[in-house]
Design a protein around this motif. Structure first.
Motif, mmCIF file in Angstrom:
data_model
loop_
_atom_site.group_PDB
_atom_site.id
_atom_site.type_symbol
_atom_site.label_atom_id
_atom_site.label_comp_id
_atom_site.label_asym_id
_atom_site.label_seq_id
_atom_site.Cartn_x
_atom_site.Cartn_y
_atom_site.Cartn_z
ATOM 1 N N ALA A 41 0.832 -1.204 0.000
ATOM 2 C CA ALA A 41 0.000 0.000 0.000
ATOM 3 C C ALA A 41 0.872 1.261 0.000
ATOM 4 O O ALA A 41 0.599 2.227 -0.721
ATOM 5 C CB ALA A 41 -0.929 -0.003 1.218
ATOM 6 N N LEU A 42 1.928 1.240 0.801
ATOM 7 C CA LEU A 42 2.847 2.380 0.846
ATOM 8 C C LEU A 42 3.629 2.519 -0.458
ATOM 9 O O LEU A 42 3.900 3.641 -0.907
ATOM 10 C CB LEU A 42 3.807 2.231 2.029
ATOM 11 N N ASP A 43 3.994 1.378 -1.074
ATOM 12 C CA ASP A 43 4.675 1.445 -2.368
ATOM 13 C C ASP A 43 3.796 2.150 -3.398
ATOM 14 O O ASP A 43 4.290 2.974 -4.191
ATOM 15 C CB ASP A 43 5.000 0.038 -2.864
ATOM 16 N N HIS A 44 2.510 1.837 -3.383
ATOM 17 C CA HIS A 44 1.567 2.478 -4.304
ATOM 18 C C HIS A 44 1.504 3.987 -4.045
ATOM 19 O O HIS A 44 1.523 4.792 -4.989
ATOM 20 C CB HIS A 44 0.189 1.841 -4.132
ATOM 21 N N PHE A 45 1.461 4.345 -2.764
ATOM 22 C CA PHE A 45 1.390 5.762 -2.404
ATOM 23 C C PHE A 45 2.656 6.513 -2.818
ATOM 24 O O PHE A 45 2.590 7.577 -3.450
ATOM 25 C CB PHE A 45 1.178 5.919 -0.895
ATOM 26 N N TYR A 46 3.817 5.975 -2.479
ATOM 27 C CA TYR A 46 5.069 6.688 -2.771
ATOM 28 C C TYR A 46 5.365 6.736 -4.272
ATOM 29 O O TYR A 46 6.007 7.685 -4.746
ATOM 30 C CB TYR A 46 6.232 6.056 -2.010
ATOM 31 N N LYS A 47 4.902 5.751 -5.006
ATOM 32 C CA LYS A 47 5.050 5.805 -6.465
ATOM 33 C C LYS A 47 4.257 6.981 -7.010
ATOM 34 O O LYS A 47 4.729 7.724 -7.888
ATOM 35 C CB LYS A 47 4.572 4.497 -7.089
ATOM 36 N N LYS A 48 3.048 7.147 -6.478
ATOM 37 C CA LYS A 48 2.214 8.271 -6.904
ATOM 38 C C LYS A 48 2.831 9.604 -6.459
ATOM 39 O O LYS A 48 2.905 10.567 -7.223
ATOM 40 C CB LYS A 48 0.818 8.111 -6.288
ATOM 41 N N ALA A 49 3.286 9.654 -5.203
ATOM 42 C CA ALA A 49 3.829 10.903 -4.654
ATOM 43 C C ALA A 49 5.106 11.334 -5.356
ATOM 44 O O ALA A 49 5.362 12.532 -5.533
ATOM 45 C CB ALA A 49 4.086 10.741 -3.163
ATOM 46 N N ASP A 61 15.451 11.491 -3.059
ATOM 47 C CA ASP A 61 15.838 10.364 -3.901
ATOM 48 C C ASP A 61 15.152 9.106 -3.385
ATOM 49 O O ASP A 61 14.317 9.143 -2.466
ATOM 50 C CB ASP A 61 17.361 10.191 -3.911
ATOM 51 N N GLU A 62 15.527 7.943 -3.953
ATOM 52 C CA GLU A 62 14.910 6.673 -3.566
ATOM 53 C C GLU A 62 15.221 6.308 -2.112
ATOM 54 O O GLU A 62 14.390 5.725 -1.412
ATOM 55 C CB GLU A 62 15.396 5.557 -4.498
ATOM 56 N N ARG A 63 16.416 6.654 -1.657
ATOM 57 C CA ARG A 63 16.770 6.369 -0.260
ATOM 58 C C ARG A 63 15.871 7.154 0.688
ATOM 59 O O ARG A 63 15.468 6.644 1.740
ATOM 60 C CB ARG A 63 18.237 6.727 -0.009
ATOM 61 N N HIS A 64 15.578 8.389 0.318
ATOM 62 C CA HIS A 64 14.689 9.214 1.133
ATOM 63 C C HIS A 64 13.294 8.588 1.190
ATOM 64 O O HIS A 64 12.663 8.512 2.254
ATOM 65 C CB HIS A 64 14.618 10.623 0.546
ATOM 66 N N ILE A 65 12.821 8.113 0.044
ATOM 67 C CA ILE A 65 11.498 7.475 -0.011
ATOM 68 C C ILE A 65 11.489 6.203 0.837
ATOM 69 O O ILE A 65 10.541 5.951 1.591
ATOM 70 C CB ILE A 65 11.117 7.155 -1.472
ATOM 71 N N GLU A 66 12.536 5.406 0.741
ATOM 72 C CA GLU A 66 12.605 4.165 1.507
ATOM 73 C C GLU A 66 12.624 4.439 3.007
ATOM 74 O O GLU A 66 11.985 3.729 3.801
ATOM 75 C CB GLU A 66 13.853 3.378 1.105
ATOM 76 N N SER A 67 13.354 5.487 3.411
ATOM 77 C CA SER A 67 13.403 5.860 4.821
ATOM 78 C C SER A 67 12.020 6.287 5.317
ATOM 79 O O SER A 67 11.580 5.886 6.407
ATOM 80 C CB SER A 67 14.413 6.990 5.027
ATOM 81 N N ALA A 68 11.331 7.092 4.506
ATOM 82 C CA ALA A 68 9.981 7.521 4.875
ATOM 83 C C ALA A 68 9.034 6.326 4.956
ATOM 84 O O ALA A 68 8.183 6.241 5.851
ATOM 85 C CB ALA A 68 9.468 8.546 3.863
ATOM 86 N N LYS A 69 9.176 5.396 4.037
ATOM 87 C CA LYS A 69 8.328 4.195 4.019
ATOM 88 C C LYS A 69 8.526 3.379 5.294
ATOM 89 O O LYS A 69 7.546 2.908 5.908
ATOM 90 C CB LYS A 69 8.643 3.348 2.791
ATOM 91 N N GLN A 70 9.778 3.202 5.723
ATOM 92 C CA GLN A 70 10.057 2.430 6.928
ATOM 93 C C GLN A 70 9.438 3.098 8.165
ATOM 94 O O GLN A 70 8.906 2.406 9.048
ATOM 95 C CB GLN A 70 11.570 2.262 7.112
ATOM 96 N N ARG A 71 9.503 4.406 8.222
ATOM 97 C CA ARG A 71 8.892 5.113 9.354
ATOM 98 C C ARG A 71 7.380 4.926 9.342
ATOM 99 O O ARG A 71 6.748 4.748 10.396
ATOM 100 C CB ARG A 71 9.250 6.605 9.306
ATOM 101 N N GLN A 72 6.765 4.986 8.142
ATOM 102 C CA GLN A 72 5.325 4.785 8.033
ATOM 103 C C GLN A 72 4.931 3.360 8.424
ATOM 104 O O GLN A 72 3.890 3.151 9.074
ATOM 105 C CB GLN A 72 4.871 5.071 6.599
ATOM 106 N N MET A 73 5.737 2.407 8.061
ATOM 107 C CA MET A 73 5.433 1.018 8.431
ATOM 108 C C MET A 73 5.478 0.835 9.945
ATOM 109 O O MET A 73 4.613 0.165 10.523
ATOM 110 C CB MET A 73 6.421 0.063 7.746
ATOM 111 N N ARG A 74 6.449 1.447 10.597
ATOM 112 C CA ARG A 74 6.516 1.360 12.058
ATOM 113 C C ARG A 74 5.309 2.059 12.695
ATOM 114 O O ARG A 74 4.756 1.578 13.689
ATOM 115 C CB ARG A 74 7.827 1.980 12.567
ATOM 116 N N HIS A 75 4.910 3.183 12.095
ATOM 117 C CA HIS A 75 3.763 3.910 12.634
ATOM 118 C C HIS A 75 2.480 3.085 12.475
ATOM 119 O O HIS A 75 1.658 3.021 13.400
ATOM 120 C CB HIS A 75 3.630 5.261 11.917
ATOM 121 N N TRP A 76 2.309 2.454 11.316
ATOM 122 C CA TRP A 76 1.115 1.641 11.101
ATOM 123 C C TRP A 76 1.112 0.412 12.008
ATOM 124 O O TRP A 76 0.048 -0.039 12.462
ATOM 125 C CB TRP A 76 0.998 1.233 9.630
#
Length: 301
Positions: A41-49, A61-76
């Protein structure tokens, strides 16, 4: 807002939307399903964003997106635990503050939640869809979808509230700073106006208080130094004028003395000439008398 007030506010939110102990327990049961679905679900969101003109600037960059994704996964995962305690408050508050700092408007945050919920609910339905004969199972699925949607909407509401509170605090800080700067400027202008009035009245001792706030203290020091130099220069000119006046007075006195001596010398010369004239007349008279006496003597012979 203190920690106790934040928890109280959170409890009020939970109570209003109906996330009670049973709902939190249901979330905890869905934790494994959410953990297995949130990544895609987050991959879909960040691809759009990352391709949207308004939101891609928030990701370097992609590293920034991956870092944000990991934080969102921990939050969820924290949401899925269903505890909704201080740790949850700290996490969602940090999200709101980061979005305020970045300038991510709520409309994009809401849109992001819509994309994530779309994928998350689809995954939950796919994974937990009951058999065609399982009516009770469909009711369970309905409750599961409802509690996930409620938790997501409450999370979005909380983050946006923090976002708005952060912006309001920043706006107030700017307004307070401006008000303080206006007061400092008003005090400085008043102090400089008083000093200029003294200068206009010819008082070169006029000074501005060094205790002016902010950058105005430096301006006061520069002004005072300039006026001090002007006072010194004018003082030197005044001393020179006094010296010139003293010199002119001495010259005038000397001229008067010279004129007086010249007058005395002229009078003495005049007296001398008069005396010489009298002497000459006496000599002439004597010579004339002697001549007459000689003539008488010659006649007597």
């Amino acid at each position: 807002m203190s920690e106790s007030n934040e928890i109280k506010t959170l409890r009020e939110r939970l109570d209003f939307i109906g996330i009670d102990a049973e709902s939190r327990g249901l979330l905890a049961e869905l934790r494994t399903t959410i953990a297995g679905s949130i990544g895609s679900a987050l991959d879909h969101f960040y691809k759009k964003a990352s391709t949207n003109a308004h939101t891609r600037r928030f990701f370097a960059d992609e590293r920034h997106i991956e870092s944000a994704k990991q934080r969102q996964m921990r939050h969820w995962d924290n949401i899925a635990k269903g505890t909704f305690d201080e740790t949850y408050v700290q996490g969602v508050s940090e999200v709101g503050k980061v979005h305020a700092r970045l300038g991510l408007e709520p409309r994009w945050y809401i849109g992001g939640y819509a994309l994530i919920l779309e994928q998350l609910i689809g995954q939950i339905v796919e994974r937990r869809w009951p058999s065609r004969f399982g009516r009770r199972g469909s009711e369970q699925l309905s409750r599961e979808i409802a509690v996930v949607a409620k938790a997501a909407l409450m999370d979005m509401d909380y983050a946006i509230s923090v976002y708005l509170e952060t912006l309001e605090a920043e706006r107030k800080a700017v307004a307070d700073a401006k008000a303080e700067a206006d007061q400092e400027q008003k005090a400085a202008l008043k102090a400089f106006a008083a000093a200029f009035k003294q200068l206009q009245d010819g008082d070169l001792r006029a000074r501005v208080d060094h205790g002016l706030p902010g950058d105005f203290a430096g301006m006061a020091a520069d002004y005072n130094n300039a006026v001090a130099q002007l006072e010194t220069a004018v003082g030197d000119v005044a001393s020179s004028i006094t010296s010139i006046r003293t010199g002119l007075g001495e010259i005038n006195t000397a001229s008067n003395d010279l004129a007086h001596r010249t007058e005395q010398q002229a009078a003495s010369l005049e007296e001398t000439v008069a005396a010489l004239g009298e002497v000459t007349q006496a000599v002439n008279e004597t010579a004339e008398g002697a001549g007459k006496a000689q003539q008488v003597a010659s006649g007597a012979r």
